[in-house]
Design an enzyme around this catalytic site. Sequence first.
Site, PDB file in Angstrom:
ATOM      1  N   CYS A  73      57.975  33.276  -5.295  1.00  0.00           N
ATOM      2  CA  CYS A  73      58.760  32.064  -5.084  1.00  0.00           C
ATOM      3  C   CYS A  73      58.934  31.792  -3.583  1.00  0.00           C
ATOM      4  O   CYS A  73      59.447  32.641  -2.859  1.00  0.00           O
ATOM      5  CB  CYS A  73      60.130  32.202  -5.734  1.00  0.00           C
ATOM      6  SG  CYS A  73      61.226  30.837  -5.346  1.00  0.00           S
ATOM      7  N   CYS A  79      67.431  31.173  -1.736  1.00  0.00           N
ATOM      8  CA  CYS A  79      68.077  31.099  -3.046  1.00  0.00           C
ATOM      9  C   CYS A  79      68.937  32.338  -3.284  1.00  0.00           C
ATOM     10  O   CYS A  79      68.598  33.432  -2.865  1.00  0.00           O
ATOM     11  CB  CYS A  79      66.995  30.989  -4.117  1.00  0.00           C
ATOM     12  SG  CYS A  79      67.629  30.987  -5.789  1.00  0.00           S
ATOM     13  N   CYS A  82      67.433  35.824  -6.575  1.00  0.00           N
ATOM     14  CA  CYS A  82      66.636  37.067  -6.546  1.00  0.00           C
ATOM     15  C   CYS A  82      66.837  37.790  -5.230  1.00  0.00           C
ATOM     16  O   CYS A  82      66.594  37.233  -4.174  1.00  0.00           O
ATOM     17  CB  CYS A  82      65.152  36.751  -6.685  1.00  0.00           C
ATOM     18  SG  CYS A  82      64.676  36.090  -8.267  1.00  0.00           S
ATOM     19  N   CYS A 165      61.376  27.616 -10.965  1.00  0.00           N
ATOM     20  CA  CYS A 165      61.890  28.967 -10.715  1.00  0.00           C
ATOM     21  C   CYS A 165      60.961  30.013 -11.332  1.00  0.00           C
ATOM     22  O   CYS A 165      60.525  29.873 -12.474  1.00  0.00           O
ATOM     23  CB  CYS A 165      63.282  29.078 -11.330  1.00  0.00           C
ATOM     24  SG  CYS A 165      63.915  30.750 -11.400  1.00  0.00           S
ATOM     25  N   GLN A 288      71.879  36.956 -24.850  1.00  0.00           N
ATOM     26  CA  GLN A 288      71.166  37.687 -23.793  1.00  0.00           C
ATOM     27  C   GLN A 288      70.029  36.831 -23.249  1.00  0.00           C
ATOM     28  O   GLN A 288      69.322  36.183 -24.021  1.00  0.00           O
ATOM     29  CB  GLN A 288      70.611  38.996 -24.358  1.00  0.00           C
ATOM     30  CG  GLN A 288      71.680  39.960 -24.854  1.00  0.00           C
ATOM     31  CD  GLN A 288      72.348  40.748 -23.736  1.00  0.00           C
ATOM     32  OE1 GLN A 288      72.032  40.583 -22.564  1.00  0.00           O
ATOM     33  NE2 GLN A 288      73.296  41.584 -24.101  1.00  0.00           N
ATOM     34  N   TYR A 317      83.105  44.215 -28.511  1.00  0.00           N
ATOM     35  CA  TYR A 317      82.541  43.205 -27.589  1.00  0.00           C
ATOM     36  C   TYR A 317      81.219  42.681 -28.165  1.00  0.00           C
ATOM     37  O   TYR A 317      80.174  42.726 -27.520  1.00  0.00           O
ATOM     38  CB  TYR A 317      82.313  43.776 -26.186  1.00  0.00           C
ATOM     39  CG  TYR A 317      83.470  44.561 -25.634  1.00  0.00           C
ATOM     40  CD1 TYR A 317      84.446  43.932 -24.855  1.00  0.00           C
ATOM     41  CD2 TYR A 317      83.605  45.931 -25.885  1.00  0.00           C
ATOM     42  CE1 TYR A 317      85.511  44.648 -24.342  1.00  0.00           C
ATOM     43  CE2 TYR A 317      84.670  46.655 -25.386  1.00  0.00           C
ATOM     44  CZ  TYR A 317      85.620  46.013 -24.614  1.00  0.00           C
ATOM     45  OH  TYR A 317      86.666  46.741 -24.104  1.00  0.00           O
ATOM     46  N   GLU A 338      85.309  40.680 -31.146  1.00  0.00           N
ATOM     47  CA  GLU A 338      84.952  39.819 -30.019  1.00  0.00           C
ATOM     48  C   GLU A 338      86.107  38.859 -29.741  1.00  0.00           C
ATOM     49  O   GLU A 338      86.751  38.364 -30.646  1.00  0.00           O
ATOM     50  CB  GLU A 338      83.658  39.064 -30.403  1.00  0.00           C
ATOM     51  CG  GLU A 338      83.354  37.804 -29.634  1.00  0.00           C
ATOM     52  CD  GLU A 338      83.060  38.022 -28.152  1.00  0.00           C
ATOM     53  OE1 GLU A 338      82.347  38.980 -27.790  1.00  0.00           O
ATOM     54  OE2 GLU A 338      83.584  37.229 -27.347  1.00  0.00           O
ATOM     55  N   ASP A 387      79.812  47.180 -25.748  1.00  0.00           N
ATOM     56  CA  ASP A 387      78.978  46.420 -24.806  1.00  0.00           C
ATOM     57  C   ASP A 387      79.891  45.461 -24.037  1.00  0.00           C
ATOM     58  O   ASP A 387      79.833  44.255 -24.223  1.00  0.00           O
ATOM     59  CB  ASP A 387      77.899  45.654 -25.593  1.00  0.00           C
ATOM     60  CG  ASP A 387      76.949  44.889 -24.689  1.00  0.00           C
ATOM     61  OD1 ASP A 387      77.012  45.056 -23.457  1.00  0.00           O
ATOM     62  OD2 ASP A 387      76.132  44.112 -25.228  1.00  0.00           O
ATOM     63  N   CYS A 414      76.567  46.510 -18.365  1.00  0.00           N
ATOM     64  CA  CYS A 414      75.854  45.710 -17.361  1.00  0.00           C
ATOM     65  C   CYS A 414      76.363  46.026 -15.955  1.00  0.00           C
ATOM     66  O   CYS A 414      75.982  45.370 -14.994  1.00  0.00           O
ATOM     67  CB  CYS A 414      75.981  44.225 -17.677  1.00  0.00           C
ATOM     68  SG  CYS A 414      77.673  43.677 -17.817  1.00  0.00           S
TER      69      CYS A 414
HETATM   70  N1  SAH Z   1      76.995  42.544 -27.512  1.00  0.00           N
HETATM   71  C1  SAH Z   1      76.804  41.144 -27.293  1.00  0.00           C
HETATM   72  C2  SAH Z   1      77.687  40.548 -26.207  1.00  0.00           C
HETATM   73  C3  SAH Z   1      77.873  41.345 -24.950  1.00  0.00           C
HETATM   74  S1  SAH Z   1      78.620  40.468 -23.619  1.00  0.00           S
HETATM   75  C4  SAH Z   1      75.351  40.842 -27.018  1.00  0.00           C
HETATM   76  O1  SAH Z   1      74.582  41.749 -26.745  1.00  0.00           O
HETATM   77  O2  SAH Z   1      74.956  39.673 -27.090  1.00  0.00           O
HETATM   78  C5  SAH Z   1      80.309  40.959 -23.685  1.00  0.00           C
HETATM   79  C6  SAH Z   1      81.117  40.209 -24.713  1.00  0.00           C
HETATM   80  O3  SAH Z   1      82.454  40.702 -24.649  1.00  0.00           O
HETATM   81  C7  SAH Z   1      81.219  38.703 -24.504  1.00  0.00           C
HETATM   82  O4  SAH Z   1      80.822  38.060 -25.687  1.00  0.00           O
HETATM   83  C8  SAH Z   1      82.716  38.463 -24.207  1.00  0.00           C
HETATM   84  O5  SAH Z   1      83.196  37.246 -24.732  1.00  0.00           O
HETATM   85  C9  SAH Z   1      83.373  39.635 -24.897  1.00  0.00           C
HETATM   86  N2  SAH Z   1      84.694  40.087 -24.406  1.00  0.00           N
HETATM   87  C10 SAH Z   1      85.187  40.029 -23.155  1.00  0.00           C
HETATM   88  N3  SAH Z   1      86.382  40.651 -23.086  1.00  0.00           N
HETATM   89  C11 SAH Z   1      86.661  41.112 -24.339  1.00  0.00           C
HETATM   90  C12 SAH Z   1      87.750  41.868 -24.899  1.00  0.00           C
HETATM   91  N4  SAH Z   1      88.792  42.245 -24.165  1.00  0.00           N
HETATM   92  N5  SAH Z   1      87.680  42.185 -26.205  1.00  0.00           N
HETATM   93  C13 SAH Z   1      86.628  41.811 -26.974  1.00  0.00           C
HETATM   94  N6  SAH Z   1      85.576  41.099 -26.482  1.00  0.00           N
HETATM   95  C14 SAH Z   1      85.583  40.756 -25.184  1.00  0.00           C
END
Ligand code: SAH
Length: 459
Positions: A73, A79, A82, A165, A288, A317, A338, A387, A414
């Site tokens: 790029c 930018c 990256c 991009c 994702q 999550y 969630e 997650d 992450c």
């Molecule tokens: N496992 C899913 C999402 C992961 S991202 C996937 O792989 O697609 C993290 C997620 O946690 C988001 O959807 C966000 O809305 C949620 N989140 C954030 N804080 C939270 C909390 N305190 N309790 C439950 N979920 C939460």
Amino acid sequence: MEIKKNDILTVEITDTGIEGEGIGKTDGFILFVKDAVIGDTVQVKVMKAKKNYAYAKLEKVLVPSPFRVQPPCPFHRQCGGCQLQPLSYEKQLEFKQNKIRNNLIRIGGFSPEHIDACMEPIIGMEDPWHYRNKAQFPFGYDKEGNVVTGFYAGRSHNIIANTDCALGVEENKTVLETILAYMKKYGVSAYDETSGKGLIRHVLIRKGFASGQLMACIVINGNKLPEEKALAEELWKIPGMTSVSINVNTERTNVILGKKVRVLKGEEKIEDTIGDVVFRISPLSFYQVNPVQTKKLYGQALEYAGLTGEETVWDLYCGIGTISLFLAKKAKKVYGVEIVPEAIADAKENAARNGITNAEFFVGKAEEVLPQKYEEEGVYADVIVVDPPRKGCDEKCLETMVRMRPERIVYVSCDSATLARDLKYLGEMGYEVRKWRGCDMFPGTVHVETIVLLERKGQ
Ligand code: SAH
């Protein structure tokens, strides 16, 4: 030696910082040089000098590093997207694996021997470009007053005009050019952040990699676009276009999307498949961004979960239920938690769409729902998958997880710094790290996903 602003220095880059910048030393003085690559010898100009270190701008690469590659790029230096483009992909992976390892040792307090013994090699991509299924392009004006779209320059809101991009899909260009042509033809204005005036703010483009379906959601500072049917018809000509919608955002905020979506043509949602699970995705849902790696990430999480079909699993999550539904096919029962109600509505719809009947979903904070279900109903788990967002798990959530005494915990993260903090806590409470590995969901950038398997000690 004293180093001050505007000094021109020559330095060898010997390390990579957490933001992807090159690090070099002269006389014990540390220089941080954005865009310099480990192994380069560079000429730099000092921008900001402190007592023992300085930030410097790369002026010239004098001797290029063997790890330096031609970045695809032309805008990669301006930018903000990256940070690692000039670094070979192999070295990018090494950098990311080391970043996780260092955090586990430094923040998690684990011994290097333990961390190395349970490390599995980072999962990279075969083709680390054009992997993103989602992009959000801002609209604005250039210095001559022409409407432009592209990306924000690093640490600013100046738009670099670029419809092509290197991380996105090729259809992005066609969608953006169609919208720019429409704006020109009908004299439609772009939004101006400083005055709060003007109409088109952003476009969100998503593509289902498996389905080929395309979504274009135009974010506007108002309720209606002039000649919006004409725009929808033009966008509809793009192969794969399945969803053209308007999102209303009249707030003066940096948040891109408003709450209201109105369909102009086609469906509100597009579909995509990961493995053999089909997902319906609305413009507002989290999904994702790298589907090729997501499949590998979820596959790894599933392997670490070690399911035989008899287990009860909690997926905390859970978003729109992506991991939950993957797990449900191999477990007796899966419970997802969630915080976003719309995501849980999507999760339920996705379960039904796939004929999955052994998954149940709850709206709320993981740190509230889990303790409450545990205290009141004595819920049980063989395996818990988490997650969380970048800030990691709330301690109340971790504490309840430990009290539930699952055999295994699979932690998908992450941000390896908060991951390391949480693993330290879990370690003190009787859970041992057995395996871990990175998964590169974001090539070209400094970000990396980590998956960890923990087991209850004494098993
Ligand atoms: N496992 C899913 C999402 C992961 S991202 C996937 O792989 O697609 C993290 C997620 O946690 C988001 O959807 C966000 O809305 C949620 N989140 C954030 N804080 C939270 C909390 N305190 N309790 C439950 N979920 C939460």
